[in-house]
Design a protein around this motif. Structure first.
Motif, PDB file in Angstrom:
ATOM      1  N   ALA A  76       0.835  -1.202   0.000  1.00  0.00           N
ATOM      2  CA  ALA A  76       0.000   0.000   0.000  1.00  0.00           C
ATOM      3  C   ALA A  76       0.865   1.245   0.000  1.00  0.00           C
ATOM      4  O   ALA A  76       2.010   1.217   0.454  1.00  0.00           O
ATOM      5  CB  ALA A  76      -0.912   0.000   1.219  1.00  0.00           C
ATOM      6  N   ALA A  77       0.299   2.346  -0.516  1.00  0.00           N
ATOM      7  CA  ALA A  77       1.042   3.597  -0.593  1.00  0.00           C
ATOM      8  C   ALA A  77       0.142   4.764  -0.232  1.00  0.00           C
ATOM      9  O   ALA A  77      -1.066   4.731  -0.468  1.00  0.00           O
ATOM     10  CB  ALA A  77       1.610   3.785  -1.998  1.00  0.00           C
ATOM     11  N   SER A  78       0.769   5.794   0.315  1.00  0.00           N
ATOM     12  CA  SER A  78       0.033   7.007   0.661  1.00  0.00           C
ATOM     13  C   SER A  78       0.929   8.220   0.488  1.00  0.00           C
ATOM     14  O   SER A  78       2.125   8.160   0.771  1.00  0.00           O
ATOM     15  CB  SER A  78      -0.460   6.935   2.108  1.00  0.00           C
ATOM     16  OG  SER A  78      -1.069   8.149   2.475  1.00  0.00           O
ATOM     17  N   THR A  79       0.319   9.326   0.037  1.00  0.00           N
ATOM     18  CA  THR A  79       1.061  10.574  -0.058  1.00  0.00           C
ATOM     19  C   THR A  79       0.889  11.397   1.212  1.00  0.00           C
ATOM     20  O   THR A  79       1.608  12.364   1.421  1.00  0.00           O
ATOM     21  CB  THR A  79       0.590  11.402  -1.257  1.00  0.00           C
ATOM     22  OG1 THR A  79      -0.823  11.604  -1.137  1.00  0.00           O
ATOM     23  CG2 THR A  79       0.901  10.695  -2.564  1.00  0.00           C
ATOM     24  N   ARG A  80      -0.045  10.997   2.049  1.00  0.00           N
ATOM     25  CA  ARG A  80      -0.318  11.727   3.285  1.00  0.00           C
ATOM     26  C   ARG A  80       0.191  10.939   4.476  1.00  0.00           C
ATOM     27  O   ARG A  80       0.292   9.718   4.440  1.00  0.00           O
ATOM     28  CB  ARG A  80      -1.818  11.958   3.442  1.00  0.00           C
ATOM     29  CG  ARG A  80      -2.426  12.783   2.327  1.00  0.00           C
ATOM     30  CD  ARG A  80      -3.907  12.972   2.576  1.00  0.00           C
ATOM     31  NE  ARG A  80      -4.533  13.799   1.544  1.00  0.00           N
ATOM     32  CZ  ARG A  80      -5.799  14.146   1.553  1.00  0.00           C
ATOM     33  NH1 ARG A  80      -6.589  13.768   2.541  1.00  0.00           N
ATOM     34  NH2 ARG A  80      -6.285  14.904   0.582  1.00  0.00           N
ATOM     35  N   ALA A 128      -4.274   5.025   0.318  1.00  0.00           N
ATOM     36  CA  ALA A 128      -5.170   5.200  -0.822  1.00  0.00           C
ATOM     37  C   ALA A 128      -4.891   4.239  -1.970  1.00  0.00           C
ATOM     38  O   ALA A 128      -5.776   3.966  -2.770  1.00  0.00           O
ATOM     39  CB  ALA A 128      -5.066   6.638  -1.335  1.00  0.00           C
ATOM     40  N   TYR A 129      -3.662   3.749  -2.035  1.00  0.00           N
ATOM     41  CA  TYR A 129      -3.267   2.955  -3.200  1.00  0.00           C
ATOM     42  C   TYR A 129      -2.875   1.548  -2.765  1.00  0.00           C
ATOM     43  O   TYR A 129      -2.157   1.380  -1.770  1.00  0.00           O
ATOM     44  CB  TYR A 129      -2.091   3.625  -3.921  1.00  0.00           C
ATOM     45  CG  TYR A 129      -2.370   5.057  -4.277  1.00  0.00           C
ATOM     46  CD1 TYR A 129      -1.837   6.099  -3.525  1.00  0.00           C
ATOM     47  CD2 TYR A 129      -3.195   5.374  -5.350  1.00  0.00           C
ATOM     48  CE1 TYR A 129      -2.099   7.420  -3.838  1.00  0.00           C
ATOM     49  CE2 TYR A 129      -3.468   6.699  -5.668  1.00  0.00           C
ATOM     50  CZ  TYR A 129      -2.916   7.714  -4.908  1.00  0.00           C
ATOM     51  OH  TYR A 129      -3.195   9.024  -5.220  1.00  0.00           O
ATOM     52  N   TRP A 130      -3.313   0.570  -3.555  1.00  0.00           N
ATOM     53  CA  TRP A 130      -3.140  -0.830  -3.174  1.00  0.00           C
ATOM     54  C   TRP A 130      -2.720  -1.687  -4.357  1.00  0.00           C
ATOM     55  O   TRP A 130      -3.121  -1.428  -5.497  1.00  0.00           O
ATOM     56  CB  TRP A 130      -4.443  -1.383  -2.612  1.00  0.00           C
ATOM     57  CG  TRP A 130      -4.821  -0.739  -1.318  1.00  0.00           C
ATOM     58  CD1 TRP A 130      -5.540   0.416  -1.140  1.00  0.00           C
ATOM     59  CD2 TRP A 130      -4.480  -1.197  -0.017  1.00  0.00           C
ATOM     60  NE1 TRP A 130      -5.664   0.700   0.188  1.00  0.00           N
ATOM     61  CE2 TRP A 130      -5.021  -0.277   0.906  1.00  0.00           C
ATOM     62  CE3 TRP A 130      -3.763  -2.302   0.471  1.00  0.00           C
ATOM     63  CZ2 TRP A 130      -4.872  -0.429   2.288  1.00  0.00           C
ATOM     64  CZ3 TRP A 130      -3.623  -2.450   1.829  1.00  0.00           C
ATOM     65  CH2 TRP A 130      -4.168  -1.523   2.729  1.00  0.00           C
ATOM     66  N   GLY A 131      -1.953  -2.723  -4.050  1.00  0.00           N
ATOM     67  CA  GLY A 131      -1.666  -3.752  -5.026  1.00  0.00           C
ATOM     68  C   GLY A 131      -2.724  -4.825  -4.974  1.00  0.00           C
ATOM     69  O   GLY A 131      -3.677  -4.742  -4.190  1.00  0.00           O
TER      70      GLY A 131
END
Length: 121
Positions: free
Chosen positions: A93-97, A109-112
């Motif tokens: 997972a990834a987040s900009t916040r 917010a972002y997932w594989g």
């Protein structure tokens, strides 16, 4: 567009090791989560890529290590001394916040698509 692709899952016996990889877009906060059948998705480890800070779930401390190879744009999860209770689908997972509560799936917010890890006793 953030794309995350996990790999490296598989079946191992208890006490064994696996290294998961997550290739794709990197953001300030990267994490690994897992979800076992019938259970909520839980945070395993997170990495603040800017400062290098890492946090781990108590259940994996001392056994798992999260890291990133910036040149390859790849996130890793080295898993040692695996236990049957580590069996789950593992997600990158990834987040900009800044995820105030990093272990909550809603913080990212972002997932594989996930990779399955099965540990037999």
């Amino acid at each position: 567009q953030v794309q995350l692709v996990e790999s490296g899952g598989g079946s191992v016996q208890a006490g064994g090791s696996l290294r998961l990889s997550c290739a794709g877009s990197s953001r300030d906060w990267m994490a690994w989560f897992r979800q076992a059948p019938g259970k909520q998705r839980e945070g395993v480890a997170t990495l603040y890529t800017v400062g290098g800070l890492t946090y781990y779930a108590d259940s994996v401390k001392g056994r798992f290590t999260i890291s990133q190879d910036n040149a390859k744009n790849t996130l890793y999860l080295q898993m040692n001394s695996l236990k049957p209770e580590d069996t789950a689908m593992y997600y990158c997972a990834a987040s900009t916040r800044n995820p105030i509560i990093w272990s909550r799936a809603a913080s990212f917010a972002y997932w594989g698509q996930g990779t399955q890890v099965t540990v037999s006793s």
